[in-house]
Each structure stands twice: as structure tokens, then as C-alpha cells.
Scaffold this active site. Structure first.
Site, PDB file in Angstrom:
ATOM      1  N   ASP A 202       0.826  -1.206   0.000  1.00 36.16           N
ATOM      2  CA  ASP A 202       0.000   0.000   0.000  1.00 36.16           C
ATOM      3  C   ASP A 202       0.867   1.266   0.000  1.00 36.16           C
ATOM      4  OD1 ASP A 202      -2.783   0.986   0.319  1.00 36.16           O
ATOM      5  OD2 ASP A 202      -2.008   1.832   2.183  1.00 36.16           O
ATOM      6  N   GLU A 268       1.993  -0.424  -4.812  1.00 34.02           N
ATOM      7  CA  GLU A 268       1.101   0.664  -5.201  1.00 34.02           C
ATOM      8  C   GLU A 268       1.933   1.943  -5.225  1.00 34.02           C
ATOM      9  OE1 GLU A 268      -2.913   3.133  -3.959  1.00 34.02           O
ATOM     10  OE2 GLU A 268      -1.539   2.429  -2.443  1.00 34.02           O
TER      11      GLU A 268
HETATM   12  C1  GLC Z   1      -4.122   3.108  -0.646  1.00 31.99           C
HETATM   13  C2  GLC Z   1      -5.355   2.249  -0.675  1.00 31.99           C
HETATM   14  C3  GLC Z   1      -6.522   3.097  -0.289  1.00 31.99           C
HETATM   15  C4  GLC Z   1      -6.309   3.588   1.120  1.00 31.99           C
HETATM   16  C5  GLC Z   1      -4.968   4.314   1.249  1.00 31.99           C
HETATM   17  C6  GLC Z   1      -4.581   4.501   2.676  1.00 31.99           C
HETATM   18  O1  GLC Z   1      -4.145   4.106  -1.581  1.00 31.99           O
HETATM   19  O2  GLC Z   1      -5.493   1.640  -1.928  1.00 31.99           O
HETATM   20  O3  GLC Z   1      -7.739   2.409  -0.399  1.00 31.99           O
HETATM   21  O4  GLC Z   1      -7.335   4.462   1.488  1.00 31.99           O
HETATM   22  O5  GLC Z   1      -3.932   3.591   0.646  1.00 31.99           O
HETATM   23  O6  GLC Z   1      -4.144   3.300   3.232  1.00 31.99           O
END
Ligand code: GLC
Length: 532
Positions: A202, A268
């Protein structure tokens, strides 16, 4: 010769947003057992890697992205045994499972944060990012949260601010502290030992921040006044708290641990510029694959799509993960116009992604061309905190499995989010499985075709074919993939040799020889095989 390719090369990923996938205990929230029961469905669809969104104990301020225990399963979703069953049965069906690791921040209810607030002199204080107030008593600098408002909250009993890139209930961990790194080494091992095949990481680009805590520069010409808080984030260049040069060091360290277990790290990395992703991979020594989110931003325009995808591969080779949609952004069908048109375009776009080097990722519901659910509730913190903002609830509505059962086969209870007023029998998976001309059948055919056409998975880098600006077309060895984003049919001249259309988004699998060119209908795509 033994196959030396990593297991993820040529694979197709599928994101499961666990809360909305399949409920089995009637509480209206999806669960681990729901995933287990749907594994044969997923294997049959033709996906190879399942990414399950956070299922760890969490008070749920950001629906699981606020973890209070990194080594357990939230009772809402089941138990560790349930997860073990999912992993074992997925493996039996030839699929791998990625868990969702949230290292940037924990929940404010995590014992580390509780200890950090209870004892400012204790060892856990430095697990988080603390600063004294600015001279006027306000936040230490101008950093803002993704979800609106300052990225700092005052902890009154100790008189210091703590940093949070997201909600105040999601305090950022201090990755400059070696102890935090050691904790996560052990967390990684814990899950690898349990058989997890890797992680989706994440907000992988934001773990470190400038140690001088300098203000972020404001973007030119932007006024902050009168804006909803959530958009303030876009008014700054986050040069001091995102995408810092040392972040990949963390993944180099994890890469060595992952290697012991033959596990995969997908990040991500939410930076849209293809050039900035390269160092996160570092030639295979850091992340194995970053998501390339520019894929989610390209509008329905041939030139724009060609440029976005082309840049991605030209710079990053075969390392990228290509999201069709995600739980944070609109469904592809929504983005491309919604309804039938949106669904058709989403399938054409997926056809392109299926031909690119790297990993295409579907998000649950994409296989039936779902657009966003039309709902008027507010569950997502972005919507809750920002009057007037379009939150992420519409893309997180539960999967409509079947038209004949109450709760669309998702739940026997009250779903945690409504399905949306635009859901009916035709937008259910079961109805589409019964109709051989449906989006579901086309999607499945495409996924299965990819397994047969080796060059779509392992072929050389794409050679982009010349043609009208509406057309996006490339050759990879013995395969050609072509799409038409325009309003009239377009021809694409094929490389030398004879070619056969083996997949057409209008008809699914086919076997249609063509001469020197192929005609593509508007909003459609084709795959061709070299036949001599
Ligand atoms: C990432 C996740 C998202 C979340 C954020 C904070 O972007 O995909 O859903 O709100 O992180 O953890």
C-alpha cells in the site's frame, strides 16, 4: 530445460475487495470463506494471482487500511485458519495469493501507537513521526493529508504533533527507525511462512519523508481558498513527503527476504510518470512490479492511450502491473462512458492490456463490465470528510453474483454498501454466464487465449503499428493486438505474412483469416495470430 521464468511472468491478476466480494455469514460484509467458495469461479475465469485487500484486525476507519495487528485476521472476515484454507485451495487450483501490506501507517489502535502516546520516553515513541508545534502553536509544516486537512494532529497530553498522510486514525510509521524495519522483516516472514505468495504494498512510494520537514512548494497559480479539503492535496508538489530517493532501499531489503520464499512484491507506487517507477524495480532487486496508474487515467482517445501504454513499456520493459480498475478509482466501464458503451470500451482496453508485457490486473466486477454503483451513502472517508466530493463508495459496491437470490447472491443480510440503483439481472455474473454473447464470456475467452498465445505473455517488447490516430495497435512476435477508439471502422496494416483474427471483442474466440490488413469496429479490439 527447466522453466527459469518467475511464476508471475505472464500472469493475470485479480483484485478482491474483500468487504464486497462474497459474504457467507449474513452480516452483509464479504469474508474469507466467501473467497474460498469462489476460488473455482476465479480459476475458471482464468486469473492466476489474487490480491486480497486488507483482512487484518482493524477498527475500520479506512475499511481495513488502518491495521491494528499485522499478524492476524479480523474476526469480521474469519480466522487465520480460514486464510490458510484459501491459500491452500488457491494453490491446488494453480493460483497464487497476495496479501495487502500497509506499511506506511498503522491504526491509531495498534499497540505500538498506544505505547507511543502513553509513554513519550519509551521505545515506541519513535515508531511514529512526531514534531513540536510551529512557533504559533500550529502544525509543524504545511503538509496536508490525502483525505483533507493538515497531515498533522496534535496529541495534547504530550504537546507534540504526529504525522498522518491519511486519516488521524492512520498515524504514519517512522521508516527512518531501524526498529520499524525489523518489525516488518518479521511480519513479512510471518506471512511467507504461512504460504502467502507475496504482497501488494500500500502507498509504496510514501514510506519516507524529508528529515528537515520542509514545506512542500505550492503548485503555480493554485488558490486554496474555497476548495473542499480533499482537493488541497493536489495543490502541492509533494517533493518532501512522497517518492523520496531512499524509499527503494526498503524494497531491496524486502526483496532479499521474498527471494527466500520465491515471493512477489507488487507496489502501489502512485506516481503517474513512467520514468519515476524504474528505481522502484532497480533491475529486479527491489519491487518485482509497480502498478502503473497512468493506465487508469488515460481517456478514451487513441493517441492518449497509445502514448500512455507506449511510455510505460518503453521505459519499464516487462515489469509493470496494468490495472484495469481498482477499489480507489472508477471501474474502467465507468471511466469510458458507463453502461453498454463503457463496458464495450473497457473490454477493448483490457484486450490491449492483455497483450502488453507485464501483468494486467482486473478488479472484481470488471469481468462483467460493471460500472460504478449509483449509491447515495457515504462510507468512504474521502466522501465523509469532504462535502461534495465523489468518494470511492461507487466502485466498492458488492459484487452482484446472481439475479435470483436476495442480496444478489452476495449476502443473505443487509449489504454494508448498497448495490446501486443501476444494478439489475443483466449486471449479475450468473446472468452473464448463461449468455454466451456476454462480456463475461468474452473476458474469459480473452484470458484463456492469453495462455495459448505465448507471445502475449512472454513475447518481445511491442512494436507499435502505424495507423490512424484512433487506432492503438502493436505486434509482439507472432501476435498482433489492435483497438479502435474512434467512431468509424478503421483498418490497420499488418506486418508481413498471413494473419488470422483469433479474438474479437464483438464475437469472442474466432478463426478468421485476413489479408494484409484488419478492420476494427469502433470501440472494439482484436487479437491476431501469425499463421505463416
Ligand atoms: C491506498 C489504498 C486506499 C487507502 C490508502 C490509505 O491508496 O489503496 O484504499 O485508502 O492507501 O491506506
Amino acid at each position: 530445460m527447466a522453466d527459469r521464468r518467475p511464476w508471475w511472468q505472464g500472469a493475470v491478476g485479480y483484485e478482491i475487495y474483500i468487504r464486497s466480494f462474497q459474504d457467507t455469514d449474513g452480516d452483509g460484509v464479504g469474508d474469507m470463506e466467501g473467497i474460498r467458495r469462489r476460488l473455482p469461479y476465479l480459476a475458471d475465469l482464468g486469473v492466476n494471482i489474487l490480491w486480497i485487500t486488507p483482512c487484518f484486525p482493524s477498527p475500520g476507519f479506512d475499511h481495513g487500511y488502518d491495521v491494528s495487528d499485522y499478524r492476524d485476521i479480523d474476526p469480521l472476515f474469519g480466522t487465520l485458519d480460514d486464510l490458510d484454507r484459501v491459500v491452500a485451495e488457491a494453490h491446488d487450483l494453480g493460483m497464487k495469493v497476495l496479501a495487502d501490506l500497509v506499511p506506511n501507517h498503522s491504526s491509531h489502535e495498534h499497540p505500538w501507537f498506544r505505547a507511543a502516546t502513553a509513554d513519550p520516553e519509551g521505545p515506541y515513541r519513535d515508531y511514529y513521526v512526531w514534531r513540536d508545534p510551529a512557533p504559533d502553536g500550529g502544525p509543524p509544516n504545511n503538509w496536508v493529508s490525502h483525505f483533507g486537512g493538515p497531515a498533522w494532529t496534535l496529541h495534547e497530553p504530550t504537546g507534540q504533533y504526529y504525522m498522518h498522510l491519511f486519516l488521524p486514525e492512520q498515524p504514519d510509521l517512522n521508516w527512518h527507525n531501524e526498529k520499524v524495519r525489523e518489525e516488518f522483516d518479521e511480519i513479512l516472514r510471518f506471512w511467507f511462512e504461512r504460504g502467502i505468495d507475496g504482497f501488494r504494498i500500500d502507498v509504496a512510494h510514501s514510506l519516507l519523508e524529508d528529515q528537515e520537514f520542509r514545506d512542500n512548494p505550492k503548485r503555480e497559480g493554485d488558490a486554496l481558498h474555497g476548495e473542499i479539503p480533499g482537493t488541497q492535496f493536489d495543490h502541492f508538489d509533494h517533493v518532501h513527503n512522497l517518492d523520496q530517493p531512499e524509499v527503494p532501499d526498503i524494497y531491496r531489503r524486502w526483496n532479499r527476504i521474498a527471494a527466500e520464499y520465491d515471493a512477489m512484491l507488487v507496489g502501489e507506487v502512485y506516481v503517474l510518470e513512467a520514468e519515476r517507477l524504474v528505481r522502484y524495480v532497480d533491475g529486479g532487486r527491489a519491487l518485482h512490479s509497480p502498478f502503473y496508474f497512468a493506465t487508469l487515467k488515460a481517456r478514451w482517445d487513441g493517441r492518449e492511450i497509445r502514448e500512455t501504454l507506449g511510455k510505460g513499456t518503453a521505459i519499464n520493459g516487462d515489469t509493470l502491473s496494468w490495472p484495469l480498475s481498482s477499489h480507489d478509482d472508477p471501474h474502467a466501464a465507468e471511466r469510458f462512458g458507463g453502461g453498454e458503451v463503457g463496458a464495450r470500451r473497457a473490454l477493448a482496453y483490457l484486450t490491449l492490456l492483455m497483450g502488453l508485457p507485464g501483468l494486467p490486473f482486473l478488479y472484481q466486477g470488471d469481468e462483467i463490465g460493471l460500472d460504478n454503483g449509483r449509491v447515495d451513502v457515504k462510507e468512504d472517508p474521502i466522501a465523509v470528510r469532504n462535502e461534495g466530493a465523489v468518494g470511492r463508495d461507487g466502485v466498492r459496491t458488492p459484487v452482484p453474483w446472481s439475479p435470483d437470490e436476495p442480496g444478489f447472491g452476495f449476502t443473505t443480510g443487509e449489504p454494508w454498501l448498497p448495490f446501486g440503483s443501476n444494478r439489475d439481472a443483466s449486471t449479475t455474473i450468473a446472468a452473464q454466464m448463461d449468455d454466451p454473447t456476454s462480456q463475461w464470456h468474452r473476458t474469459r475467452a480473452l484470458l484463456h487465449l492469453r495462455r495459448e498465445l505465448d507471445d502475449l505473455r512472454f513475447g518481445p517488447m511491442p512494436i507499435w503499428l502505424e495507423g490512424h490516430a484512433d487506432v492503438v495497435a502493436f505486434a509482439r512476435g507472432d501476435a498482433v493486438v489492435a483497438m479502435n477508439a474512434g467512431k468509424v471502422p478503421r483498418e490497420v496494416a499488418l506486418p508481413a505474412g498471413s494473419w488470422t483474427v483469433v479474438f474479437d471483442t464483438r464475437e469472442g474466440r474466432t478463426d478468421r483469416p485476413v489479408d494484409t490488413e484488419v478492420t476494427i469496429a469502433p470501440d472494439h479490439a482484436v487479437v491476431l495470430r501469425h499463421t505463416g
